[in-house]
Every structure is written in C-alpha cells, then in structure tokens.
Design an enzyme around this catalytic site. Structure first.
Site, PDB file in Angstrom:
ATOM      1  N   SER A 122       0.864  -1.168   0.000  1.00  0.00           N
ATOM      2  CA  SER A 122       0.000   0.000   0.000  1.00  0.00           C
ATOM      3  C   SER A 122       0.903   1.222   0.000  1.00  0.00           C
ATOM      4  CB  SER A 122      -0.879   0.017   1.253  1.00  0.00           C
ATOM      5  OG  SER A 122      -0.069   0.178   2.417  1.00  0.00           O
ATOM      6  N   LYS A 123       0.325   2.388  -0.174  1.00  0.00           N
ATOM      7  CA  LYS A 123       1.138   3.601  -0.152  1.00  0.00           C
ATOM      8  C   LYS A 123       1.868   3.741   1.181  1.00  0.00           C
ATOM      9  CE  LYS A 123      -1.411   6.312  -3.561  1.00  0.00           C
ATOM     10  NZ  LYS A 123      -2.146   7.564  -3.828  1.00  0.00           N
ATOM     11  N   ARG A 124       1.233   3.301   2.246  1.00  0.00           N
ATOM     12  CA  ARG A 124       1.846   3.405   3.557  1.00  0.00           C
ATOM     13  C   ARG A 124       3.053   2.487   3.691  1.00  0.00           C
ATOM     14  NH1 ARG A 124       2.038   0.326   7.652  1.00  0.00           N
ATOM     15  NH2 ARG A 124       0.581  -1.146   6.716  1.00  0.00           N
ATOM     16  N   SER A 125       2.996   1.331   3.013  1.00  0.00           N
ATOM     17  CA  SER A 125       4.024   0.318   3.245  1.00  0.00           C
ATOM     18  C   SER A 125       5.056   0.220   2.131  1.00  0.00           C
ATOM     19  CB  SER A 125       3.359  -1.053   3.441  1.00  0.00           C
ATOM     20  OG  SER A 125       2.642  -1.431   2.279  1.00  0.00           O
ATOM     21  N   GLY A 126       5.039   1.125   1.160  1.00  0.00           N
ATOM     22  CA  GLY A 126       6.126   1.088   0.195  1.00  0.00           C
ATOM     23  C   GLY A 126       5.742   1.242  -1.252  1.00  0.00           C
TER      24      GLY A 126
END
Length: 466
Positions: free
Chosen positions: A239-243
């Site tokens: 996801s955008k949060r995780s990479g």
C-alpha cells in the site's frame, strides 16, 4: 530476432516501486541481449490519465537512468490505427459489431448468475454479421475461439494452459471510439515489434485473450514473462503506507538512484551470493529466466545498507550532485557553507541516506544558536580556556584552510601544552557544534570555515567562567 522489450505504464498515478522494477527488468533484458527498450504510455483511460502523472513517470525513469531507445509513445496518438485494425478484423470475420444496451447486458448477466453460470457475454451478435450502424451502443467484439486451450511457456512461471471456455467475446472497441486494453496492447506490441512482454503477474489472465487476438491477426506471438508481486515487510500486499509510494519519494528520502536500482534488481533476481552490482554488471548478468517465481518482500534495512555502501564508496564529487538538492530542500544557502563534497567526506560513514546527512549538516550551514548545556558544563570549563585560545591563535594564522592544516594546529597545540588531543578536541567540538558529538574534529572545524570557526571559538571562550 532482435530482442525488443517495452515498459507500458498507465499515467493514472506516480511510478511506484513495482512499476519501477518492471521497467528495470525490461531495460536489463533488452540491454543484455543487445536489443531495444521502448517506453509506451497507455493513456487511453481519459478519466484517470493526467499530464502530472505522465511527467512524474518520465521524471522517475530519468532519475533511475532507465534510458529508452524509443518513446515515449502515447496510445492516444494511435486511435486511428486501433480503429483500422478492428475494422479489418470485422471484415475478416474474427470480430463483429454488437449493439446491446447496458440494460440488456445487465439482464443477461443477472440471468446467468441466477442459473449459477459464470457471467459472460451470451454471444447474441456473434454470428449475425450485423452491419455497421450509427448507434451509441455500438461496440466491436472479438470472436474468441470456442473449445480448445491456450498454452504458452512463461519465462518465469513455466507452462500455463487456459481453456477457451473460460474466455468470452471481449469488447475490443468501445462506443466512445477508444480501444480496450487487451486489444490496444496487442496492436501496439505487434506494430512495435515487441519480442518479450515482461510485466506483473496480475496480467496473467489477460495473456490468453491477447494470444488469441495475435493468432486471429496471423501475427507472431511474443514471449511472456510474468513477475510475482512485491509484498511489504510483513508479507502483505503493498500500500502507499508500506512502500508502494511514488518512486521519487525515495529520492526525497535521500536514496541514490543507483542504490535503488541495485536494490530493485535483487528484489526477485539473484546471481549467486553477490549483493553489489554495477550498472554494467546488471546489464551483462541479468536474465529474465532467472527471476524467482515467489513474491519478494521489501526490506528497508537492506536498502539502507546498500545506500550506505554507495555513500562510502562513490566519489565525493559525484555524490555531491545528489546531495546538493537535499541541502537546498532543507533551506540551506549553499553559498554560506562548505562544499557539499567536503560534507560528504565528513559524514558518509555515519549515515545511511543523504537526507540524514543533510540534517546533520545544519551545524555548518546555519548560525550556531543552541548549545547542549550539559556539554557546555562538562567541557567549557576553566581548564579549557588556554587550549582553546591557543588553538584559535594557530587557526587564525593558517594561510591555507584544510582538514590537514587544522589537524596540524591541534597537534602542535597538544605538544606545546603537553596535553592529550582529547583535552583540546572536546572543548573545541562544543565550541564549533554546540554538542559533544560530531565527525572527526579536523573535519568539524574545517567545514565551519576559517572565519566562522574563529567566531565560534570566541563565543565559546566567552562562555567559560572567569
């Protein structure tokens, strides 16, 4: 046949880490085989495609050094070509006009689901040879083969077999005059002579549909290689949060482009136990057949380690080209501080990213306004007055300013006063940085500049109790 690969992003967002790896693998496969690498922008999604996304993709490709031999080629500039091929297929009997309304299609879908059948086009217009007419519902559908299977050897996944009964007569041309993905990509790859289609495994189910279109056109089918996905460090979907963020965010965070390229190359491919690869080595050694079939996980620690390796080993002047924008981003005036290359030499063993380096460099680009009071109390004491004053005198007399010259003054002061260098270095470090932690004292003083170093020593002397 000359190898020709292509990277074909949709400009509906920034280039993320998975797309960057796909582009890199396409690039490396073409380079190893002495072929060409093409950039094609699949911008037919008019609602979601933006110029900002196109610009971001081109910027990221440039930053990563993924030079393409042809392109960027835009699908929106080829609409007449797609229409031409679709109409040729209608004339040849491998495609046909269909005119169902949305309501009719929904009703057929609902009926299939009620009968517990797989929702698919019911073939109403398949054999009616309906002529062209001006109708807002007009589409062109591909006449998919009935029965039999589609078989292909995936260069990563191996043999894949797909029953034609699982495929229906997909729309290849929409009422709005735009082609659908599975049709446009075949026409593009055919016209551009693409020999190897390298992409993510989320496209595997598109491949049998595209192979059938190739065969209907009497065209050679390219080789396919579908890469497994990249997972986050916990093994979940990115996801955008995780990479999955914009590749350019890695630049903003202070990673070097060649460190990220090295990292991406190893994110699913290996060559023995080797971890560090030059660009030339990657172009010589990479082969798409050697890509792992299993999904890869992002490893931020590994990327940090690789980045630090290049910070330690690259020429300071080369690193300065990447470092200077970081300094500017932090609001520093480069005219009022040391040469960025000199800062690199002082700090590269202590940080993993250029952003960290820039944060630590503030002490040389900004006025010293804050002191660690504990460090002041410990080191700016009466016993430090004479060493600091002697060092100041020696530094003021220097005709040439360099780390070596600074070291010479410190060494001479140590010998003249009969005290260890530590008794001089720690008060001097507090005087220059306001803290008791910094790189080597030679570089710490040198980077401040001669005039500023003298001014800071004067300020420190004024803090020593009488």
């Amino acid at each position: 046949m000359t190898c020709r690969t292509r990277f074909a992003p949709s400009p509906t967002g920034f280039l993320h880490i998975g797309g960057a790896r796909t582009a890199l693998y396409c690039y490396l496969e073409a380079r190893r085989r002495g072929g060409q690498f093409i950039l094609r922008v699949e911008d037919t999604d008019r609602e979601r495609s933006t110029q900002a996304a196109i610009d971001a993709i081109l910027e990221a490709m440039d930053w990563l050094g993924l030079e393409y031999d042809e392109g960027p080629i835009f699908q929106t500039a080829r609409l007449d070509r797609y229409r031409e091929v679709a109409e040729q297929m209608v004339a040849a009997g491998t495609a046909y006009y269909a005119y169902e309304t949305r309501e009719e299609l929904d009703a057929a879908r609902d009926a299939a689901m009620a009968a517990k059948e797989k929702p698919r086009y019911n073939g109403y217009y398949r054999d009616r040879n309906a002529p062209f007419r001006d109708d807002p519902n007009r589409v062109i559908r591909f006449k998919n083969p009935i029965g039999g299977t589609v078989v292909f050897e995936d260069k990563i996944k191996g043999r894949i077999e797909w029953s034609n009964d699982e495929l229906d007569d997909l729309v290849i041309f929409r009422p709005d005059g735009y082609p659908t993905y599975n049709f446009a990509v075949v026409v593009d790859d055919l016209d551009m002579g693409i020999t190897d289609v390298i992409r993510g495994d989320d496209h595997v189910n598109n491949t049998p549909r595209q192979i059938n279109i190739y065969k209907a056109l009497g065209a050679p089918v390219p080789h396919f290689a579908h890469m497994p996905m990249i997972l986050d460090p916990e093994g979940a979907k990115l996801s955008k949060r995780s990479g999955a963020a914009n590749v350019m965010s890695y630049k903003e965070e202070g990673y070097l482009p060649h460190a990220l390229v090295n990292y991406l190359a190893r994110l699913g491919w290996s060559h023995g136990d080797q971890e560090i690869f030059s660009r030339d080595e990657l172009q010589q050694l990479f082969a798409i057949e050697d890509v792992n079939q299993k999904a890869s996980r992002l490893d931020p620690a590994k990327l940090g380690w690789l980045n630090q390796h290049y910070l330690k080993t690259d020429a300071p002047a080369d690193l300065a080209k990447h470092f200077a924008p970081q300094l500017v981003a932090h609001g520093y005036d480069l005219a009022k501080g040391p040469d960025p290359a000199d800062v690199v030499v002082a700090l590269r063993d202590r940080v993993q990213t250029l952003k960290e380096m820039a944060e630590r460099a503030h002490v040389w680009y900004c006025p010293l306004t804050q002191y660690d009071e504990a460090a002041v109390a410990k080191h700016l004491v009466a016993a430090a007055r004479a060493p600091l004053a002697a060092v100041r005198e020696g530094l003021a007399a220097l005709a040439a300013w360099s780390p070596e010259a600074v070291h010479g003054v410190l060494q001479a002061t140590s010998e003249a006063l009969g005290i260890g260098l530590g008794k001089i270095a720690q008060p001097l470090r507090v005087a220059i940085t306001g803290t008791q932690v910094s790189p080597s004292i030679d570089h710490t003083v040198f980077l401040a500049g001669q005039a500023e170093a003298l001014a800071r020593i004067d300020a420190a002397l004024a803090r020593i109790p009488a």
